[in-house]
Design a protein around this motif. Structure first.
Motif, mmCIF file in Angstrom:
data_model
loop_
_atom_site.group_PDB
_atom_site.id
_atom_site.type_symbol
_atom_site.label_atom_id
_atom_site.label_comp_id
_atom_site.label_asym_id
_atom_site.label_seq_id
_atom_site.Cartn_x
_atom_site.Cartn_y
_atom_site.Cartn_z
ATOM 1 N N LEU A 192 0.198 -1.342 0.143
ATOM 2 C CA LEU A 192 -0.110 -0.058 -0.003
ATOM 3 C C LEU A 192 0.707 1.236 0.137
ATOM 4 O O LEU A 192 0.031 2.355 -0.584
ATOM 5 N N ALA A 193 1.955 1.726 1.028
ATOM 6 C CA ALA A 193 2.321 2.348 0.987
ATOM 7 C C ALA A 193 3.528 2.429 -0.715
ATOM 8 O O ALA A 193 3.528 4.044 -1.180
ATOM 9 N N VAL A 194 3.906 1.593 -0.618
ATOM 10 C CA VAL A 194 4.779 2.089 -1.808
ATOM 11 C C VAL A 194 3.925 2.583 -3.348
ATOM 12 O O VAL A 194 4.295 3.554 -3.723
ATOM 13 N N THR A 195 2.909 1.820 -3.463
ATOM 14 C CA THR A 195 2.280 1.949 -4.412
ATOM 15 C C THR A 195 1.094 3.161 -4.711
ATOM 16 O O THR A 195 0.958 4.405 -5.265
ATOM 17 N N LYS A 196 1.012 4.423 -3.310
ATOM 18 C CA LYS A 196 0.328 5.161 -2.519
ATOM 19 C C LYS A 196 0.905 6.093 -3.152
ATOM 20 O O LYS A 196 0.915 7.306 -4.452
ATOM 21 N N GLY A 197 2.669 5.930 -3.133
ATOM 22 C CA GLY A 197 3.368 6.879 -3.583
ATOM 23 C C GLY A 197 3.657 7.135 -4.804
ATOM 24 O O GLY A 197 3.839 8.098 -4.967
ATOM 25 N N LEU A 198 4.112 6.093 -5.642
ATOM 26 C CA LEU A 198 3.751 5.861 -7.041
ATOM 27 C C LEU A 198 2.394 6.503 -7.673
ATOM 28 O O LEU A 198 2.805 7.305 -8.445
ATOM 29 N N GLU A 199 1.596 6.434 -6.927
ATOM 30 C CA GLU A 199 0.774 7.269 -7.507
ATOM 31 C C GLU A 199 0.652 8.469 -7.024
ATOM 32 O O GLU A 199 0.066 9.497 -8.484
ATOM 33 N N SER A 200 0.853 8.964 -6.088
ATOM 34 C CA SER A 200 0.966 10.443 -5.723
ATOM 35 C C SER A 200 1.948 11.240 -6.705
ATOM 36 O O SER A 200 1.722 12.468 -7.798
ATOM 37 N N MET A 201 3.485 10.364 -7.256
ATOM 38 C CA MET A 201 3.946 10.798 -8.104
ATOM 39 C C MET A 201 3.971 11.280 -9.829
ATOM 40 O O MET A 201 4.363 12.227 -10.358
ATOM 41 N N LEU A 202 3.333 9.674 -9.778
ATOM 42 C CA LEU A 202 2.524 10.037 -11.224
ATOM 43 C C LEU A 202 1.358 11.082 -11.902
ATOM 44 O O LEU A 202 1.591 11.388 -12.740
#
Length: 558
Positions: A192-202
């Protein structure tokens, strides 16, 4: 006429990359600072990349790992080039086998991945000495990774902004997990932490590189180390809790990241390959080959180096592995007497023997003294292990060996013999060696060789070597150095064994162990179908970055 100065590795890389340019044709890559974006072939472009280190993956598996990265939705791969992997001695270069940089670049191209190349010379990467070659330390007064003290960083960054007030948003190292140290907890970072961070940057339009997308393995002696209050060597596994596991298998983290990426750009059609076949085998009982001292003539055929005071690994030109230090007692020590090395001078672990009998261990920052006895003329042997050089920090000149003369009671010990050991060469040529017959202790202790041969019926598969009850040492399979095990300290309890390393269909394989301390009553090993990276002695360490935090069948050879 003065000899021509050899080119350094970074200088060699420039013509290498130039050779690749004709293949690019009329393609272009532009930083469009005015619009805060990249342009690829004239069109707006954003990269979603992952780190993979070719030097941590056997060459025969490069294509598999790169294909899985592309099928995950990535359009680029980022990797370092470690100087010490390619220039083992000044002016001597190696770009063969698993060091073939051209071949890796070609595999990336075949996988339809762009390349973000980070050539060094310093790379960190939790790699031995951060990629700098150990022969630099043959100059004992060298200062590594230092800069002119007149540099003013505020002024430099101010100057940078004068010329580049705008530009694309980039995160070159977005961490998908974290590394492990021997004796500390296994590190993870939640999906969850990794995907949420990636989504916010993209969503912000940023280009991102995920470090690591596939971690791989610190085979042999290549692991690095950190200094955080004490010396912390890095484990053999570099799994990193990455989206592609150490064994190359897609994880739930990969599928979750793939779903996020698909919301922002097209991903290749088709399923990802399934996990590779896994194999179990054993338990296998290993046979005692003999203690390390019995093989000294084979391990150091050129003979020892003599010196009044002990010399470092660098002074005897031994980059990695082990050096045996030997002296003789000049008087009888009839009572247990303190034996120590001043100024934390054991780098990194010392296995101490008197007349061939194991006395115990000294360890950098951890264990500083033993108590010894011995008659006049008794032989004192100290096997020094280099556990990996510091890979991070300024001026990290991490010399190895006995850096100070040991002291017994009030006596500074002198007149040393240094034996640089070529253990890997011995294991490859290996037994049967004709040794003088000697009686072996009931339960051997101290540096000792064990081995056995075993067949694999059928095709076999990837597997994980488990060493229950063993203490610490090094493992080779079919002459290939798998790396270090440290079962008693953890958290890693198994070593990854890639399928291409093993001979299948009934052919015999050979496993060789150098156990450095204590052997279990039953000297057995097993091959498991899953890794154990978080032993029961250590709780899992959850990497603490918040979701929004952005971080800055051919022979296998190393």
């Amino acid at each position: 006429m003065a000899p021509k100065k050899p080119l350094c590795l970074p200088a060699l890389l420039l013509p290498l990359l130039t050779l690749l340019l004709p293949q690019a044709g009329t393609r272009s890559f532009v930083v469009d600072r005015e619009n805060d974006r990249f342009l690829l072939d004239g069109a707006p472009f954003r990269y979603v990349s992952g780190s993979l280190h070719y030097f941590r993956v056997p060459r025969v598996l490069w294509a598999d790992r790169l294909f899985k990265m592309r099928m995950s939705g990535l359009n680029a791969v980022q990797f370092y080039v470690p100087w010490n992997y390619h220039e083992p001695q000044p002016g001597v270069y190696n770009f063969n086998g698993s060091r073939d940089l051209f071949a890796f670049l070609n595999e990336a191209s075949l996988a339809n991945l762009l390349v973000i190349l980070r050539p060094g010379p310093y790379i960190c990467a939790e790699w031995d000495m951060g990629g700098l070659p150990a022969w630099l330390l043959q100059k004992p007064d060298i200062h590594l990774r230092t800069s002119d003290p007149a540099d003013n960083m505020t002024k430099i960054f101010g100057l940078l902004r004068e010329y580049e007030p705008h530009g694309p948003l980039v995160n070159s190292e977005y961490y998908t997990g974290w590394l492990d140290y021997w004796g500390q907890n296994h590190s993870t970072r939640s999906v969850l932490a990794v995907t949420k961070g990636l989504e916010s940057m993209l969503k912000l339009g940023a280009s991102v590189n995920m470090y690591m997308f596939h971690g791989g393995t610190n085979f042999g002696y290549w692991n690095g180390a950190d200094e955080k209050g004490r010396f912390l060597p890095i484990t053999t596994s570099y799994d990193y809790d990455a989206p592609i596991s150490e064994a190359g298998d897609p994880t739930p983290k990969l599928f979750a990241l793939r779903n996020v990426i698909s919301e922002f750009q097209e991903i290749p059609l088709g399923p990802l390959p399934p996990p590779s076949p896994k194999m179990t085998l054993g338990p296998l009982t290993l046979q005692l080959d003999g203690d390390l001292l019995a093989f000294l003539d084979f391990l150091c055929p050129q003979g020892p180096i003599s010196s009044i005071l002990p010399m470092s690994f660098e002074a005897v030109k031994q980059d990695r592995g082990f050096v045996l230090y030997r002296t003789y007692l000049t008087y009888t020590v009839s009572e247990p007497t303190q034996f120590w090395v001043p100024n934390n001078g054991v780098h990194d672990r010392a296995y101490v023997m008197v007349d061939g009998v194991f006395q115990g261990v000294l360890e950098r920052n951890m264990k500083h003294q033993l108590f010894l006895m011995g008659k006049e003329g008794a032989r004192l042997d100290i096997l020094l292990e280099n556990m990996g050089r510091l890979s991070f920090g300024s001026n990290s000149s991490d010399f190895k060996g006995l850096l100070e003369p040991p002291v017994l009671g009030q006596t500074v010990l002198s007149r040393w013999l240094m034996f640089p050991l070529k253990i890997d060469k011995l294991v490859k040529r290996w037994f049967p060696l004709q040794l003088k017959k000697r009686s072996h202790p009931q339960v051997p202790s101290g540096p000792t060789f064990y081995s056995t041969k075993f067949p694999i019926l059928g095709e076999g598969g990837d597997t994980f070597l488990s060493l229950p009850g063993w203490t610490k040492g090094q493992v080779w399979i079919n002459g290939f150095n798998l790396g270090r095990y440290w079962t008693k300290r953890g958290p890693q309890e198994t070593l990854y064994v890639p399928r291409p390393l093993l001979f299948s269909r009934g052919a015999l394989n050979k496993i060789t162990l150098l156990e450095l301390e204590n052997v279990p009553p039953q000297p057995q090993v097993q091959f498991l179908d899953r890794p154990i990276l978080n032993s029961t002695l250590h709780k899992t360490y959850i990497y603490s970055l918040s979701a929004d935090t952005q971080g800055a069948s051919e022979p296998m050879e190393l």
